[in-house]
Design an enzyme around this catalytic site. Structure first.
Site, mmCIF file in Angstrom:
data_model
loop_
_atom_site.group_PDB
_atom_site.id
_atom_site.type_symbol
_atom_site.label_atom_id
_atom_site.label_comp_id
_atom_site.label_asym_id
_atom_site.label_seq_id
_atom_site.Cartn_x
_atom_site.Cartn_y
_atom_site.Cartn_z
ATOM 1 C CE LYS A 45 -3.818 2.361 2.393
ATOM 2 N NZ LYS A 45 -4.158 2.382 3.603
ATOM 3 C CD GLU A 75 9.320 -6.107 6.768
ATOM 4 O OE1 GLU A 75 9.480 -4.799 5.881
ATOM 5 O OE2 GLU A 75 9.806 -6.102 8.036
ATOM 6 N N GLY A 91 -4.570 -2.272 5.815
ATOM 7 C CA GLY A 91 -4.075 -3.369 5.137
ATOM 8 C C GLY A 91 -4.387 -4.693 5.416
ATOM 9 N NE ARG A 92 -5.423 -3.646 11.862
ATOM 10 C CZ ARG A 92 -4.956 -2.510 11.694
ATOM 11 N NH1 ARG A 92 -3.958 -2.761 11.072
ATOM 12 N NH2 ARG A 92 -5.097 -1.679 12.401
ATOM 13 C CD GLU A 108 -0.781 -4.081 11.793
ATOM 14 O OE1 GLU A 108 0.264 -5.088 11.819
ATOM 15 O OE2 GLU A 108 -1.756 -3.693 10.811
ATOM 16 C CG HIS A 110 -2.569 -35.644 18.336
ATOM 17 N ND1 HIS A 110 -2.653 -36.911 18.671
ATOM 18 C CD2 HIS A 110 -3.805 -35.611 17.672
ATOM 19 C CE1 HIS A 110 -3.497 -37.561 18.093
ATOM 20 N NE2 HIS A 110 -4.138 -36.301 17.581
ATOM 21 C CE LYS A 158 6.569 -0.445 9.154
ATOM 22 N NZ LYS A 158 5.515 0.113 8.818
HETATM 23 O O1 F6P Z 1 2.457 -3.800 9.883
HETATM 24 C C1 F6P Z 1 1.954 -2.706 9.470
HETATM 25 C C2 F6P Z 1 2.246 -2.592 8.498
HETATM 26 O O2 F6P Z 1 1.985 -1.188 8.244
HETATM 27 C C3 F6P Z 1 0.783 -3.046 8.186
HETATM 28 O O3 F6P Z 1 -0.310 -2.354 8.944
HETATM 29 C C4 F6P Z 1 0.913 -3.963 6.696
HETATM 30 O O4 F6P Z 1 -0.610 -4.141 6.566
HETATM 31 C C5 F6P Z 1 2.363 -3.573 6.464
HETATM 32 O O5 F6P Z 1 2.792 -3.015 7.198
HETATM 33 C C6 F6P Z 1 2.724 -3.615 4.672
HETATM 34 O O6 F6P Z 1 2.628 -2.373 4.827
HETATM 35 P P1 F6P Z 1 2.166 -2.185 3.105
HETATM 36 O O7 F6P Z 1 1.197 -2.841 2.207
HETATM 37 O O8 F6P Z 1 2.375 -0.634 2.912
HETATM 38 O O9 F6P Z 1 3.987 -2.598 2.188
#
Ligand code: F6P
Length: 544
Positions: free
Chosen positions: A207, A213, A267-268, A353, A384, A512
């Site tokens: 987003k 990452e 995002g979530r 979150e 189990h 971060k």
């Molecule tokens: O973990 C924080 C966060 O902002 C989440 O809410 C989001 O889903 C994720 O990082 C990834 O963010 P992006 O879609 O901006 O890469």
């Protein structure tokens, strides 16, 4: 939205008094006293059968909890959510994942503009794109059809798509879908090591398009790709889903290959948008749309149904009951289908979150518990593994059991075994096993009195462990859509009552920021000022 401290409401006061009366509530006795107890606490809706009678509640508890929801202004808050009010105040945004699954003739306005036409325009792009990749009409740089799709994203840009593609594996087509999320280079290398660049499509989902990452993994993959393909092939093999068009273009992805995301979708909660492109590619657009349709039906149920009959409202209130009155710390989510093996992980982000907040909507530190901790694994595997602790441990762990009447592969014998366990576990958790029962059982096996005396305490199950059973006809795109939306709405209800903002996530920022500083120090081999623990660890890491 009200900004009321829930513990200062009349309903809370009554609940507190009620709790002191029933805190030693005995489920077994309750079932004995009222043989129709199950009927009084069962909600049937479409293909869902939700039995919450095995919970530590009476009808009065339900009435009082429902009154709490009313006093907290839940009805008005639900309207505000669906109408697109800026309920995510700390980020100044609407929260409109529900708009993504609305009907085409709906009108939902953000800053005065109806967003539905744009939602449907993007859905049409998803449909066309999916169709062209699945049929092989869209080809890679050597003229071959695509065989593999790699989704590069993390958090909400990964967990929703990965959970759903796994959950709906039965409905999937020939495309192999892979996911790269962790910044751990071993993750990306494991995924790409067997891939053929000629037939692989990459979807970068971010987003913000600033997530470390995702940018690191995308850069590594693009490098790997351009070693094997001409630079202009990137346009054919890379698409992006983002709300940051400028950054995506700078990365080298062409404008026509960018699917938009909107500020008003968190995002979530975004798997219903183009973030779900990998889902649509994996199971086809019609199935993707059926997933959305299921969620839309749950939205309608949530919006229109009286609170006492409202599944998300009632289940959300149960969590609150355990969290705030019984002081339960966690809640287990146990799906009895291997397909839903990523569902608990997905819910961990969605729930924790969202409601892992310690400051209320007035900006004050809360004086009561908020966000419940969720965890789980599929049954029967979990039986189990950790069920021992739920049965005989010292902690109260309410659990959701999610099961399906039908098996997808018509493995009826297996399914009966699976479901026998599903029903047996909630029954065992409720009933327990008394010392009299244990004694009788041991005597029937001719166990000596001495041995009985020794073993007896260890074999007793106290029971009285609360569970909620969600029994669904069949795992399908539509029923999965309903199930996900059921949990999404529970998050909302709890956030409203706890008087917190559920749709921001400032708590992920500090880590971060510090990682940026530390990375710089690692790269320069120059450890800065830290607490002695962090400082020593860094020095040890950097030691040759
Ligand atoms: O973990 C924080 C966060 O902002 C989440 O809410 C989001 O889903 C994720 O990082 C990834 O963010 P992006 O879609 O901006 O890469």
């Amino acid at each position: 939205m009200t900004k009321t401290n829930p513990t200062h409401t009349k309903a809370w006061e009554k609940l507190q008094a009620h709790f002191s009366e029933i805190k030693d509530f005995n489920l077994k006795e309750a079932f004995q006293k009222n043989p129709n107890r199950a009927d009084a606490f069962t909600l049937k809706w479409e293909d869902f059968y939700v039995d919450y009678s095995k919970n530590l509640i009476t009808e009065e508890t339900r009435d009082l909890l429902t009154a709490l929801a009313e006093e907290a202004g839940l009805k008005e808050a639900i309207n505000a959510l669906f109408e697109g009010e800026e309920i995510n105040r700390t980020e100044g945004r609407s929260v409109l994942h529900t708009a993504l699954r609305s009907k085409a003739d709906a009108s939902i306005k953000v800053e005065g503009e109806n967003v539905i036409p744009e939602v449907f325009e993007v859905k049409e792009n998803i449909r066309e794109f999916s169709y062209s990749v699945i049929t092989g009409a869209k080809k890679g740089f050597t003229g071959k059809a695509f065989t593999d799709v790699v989704n590069i994203g993390i958090g909400g840009s990964d967990l929703g798509p990965v959970m759903v593609t796994e959950a709906l594996e039965y409905y999937k087509n020939h495309l192999k879908v892979h996911f790269v999320s962790n910044v751990d280079g071993d993750h990306v290398q494991e995924v790409i090591k067997d891939l053929n660049p000629e037939t692989t499509l990459f979807i970068i989902v971010s987003k913000s398009f600033s997530t470390q990452e995702t940018l690191a993994n995308s850069t590594t993959i693009r490098k790997w790709f351009t070693k094997k393909a001409p630079a202009d092939a990137v346009a054919k093999h890379f698409v992006a889903v983002s709300s940051n068009v400028k950054a995506v273009e700078e990365f080298g992805i062409e404008t026509q290959n960018i699917f938009p995301m909107w500020d008003w979708v968190g995002g979530r909660f975004s798997l219903w948008s183009a973030v779900g492109l990998s889902i649509s590619l994996s199971i086809g657009y019609d199935n993707f749309n059926a997933l959305l349709e299921g969620a839309r039906k749950m939205d309608e149920h949530f919006k229109e149904t009286d609170f006492k009959e409202n599944i998300p409202v009632q289940l959300a209130l149960l969590t609150l009951w355990y969290n705030n009155f019984f002081k339960a710390e966690t809640q287990a989510i146990i799906p009895y289908t291997q397909y839903l093996h990523r569902f608990p992980a997905y819910l961990q982000q969605a729930i924790m979150e969202s409601n892992g907040k310690g400051v209320d909507r007035n900006g004050n530190e809360v004086s009561y518990q908020t966000g419940n901790i969720v965890w789980g694994e599929p049954g029967t595997n979990s039986q189990h593994a950790f069920f021992q602790l739920i049965h005989q441990g010292t902690k109260l762990i309410p659990a959701d059991f999610i099961g399906f009447k039908k098996s997808l592969h018509n493995e009826q014998e297996h399914h009966n075994k699976l479901m026998a366990n599903f029903f047996a576990q909630t029954e065992a958790l409720l009933q327990g096993k008394s010392s009299d029962e244990v004694r009788k059982e041991l005597e029937a096996k001719n166990t000596s009195e001495e041995k009985i005396e020794k073993l007896l305490p260890f074999k007793v199950f106290k029971g009285n462990n609360p569970t909620t059973t969600i029994l669904i006809d069949k795992l399908s795109p539509e029923s999965l859509g309903k199930l996900i939306a059921l949990y999404e709405h529970q998050i909302f209800v709890q956030g409203i009552i706890w008087n917190i903002y559920s749709y921001d996530q400032w708590g992920v920022e500090l880590g971060k920021q510090l990682a940026t500083t530390i990375l710089d120090e690692i790269e320069k081999n120059d450890v800065g000022t830290h607490d002695s623990s962090t400082g020593n660890l860094l020095k040890f890491y950097l030691q040759e």
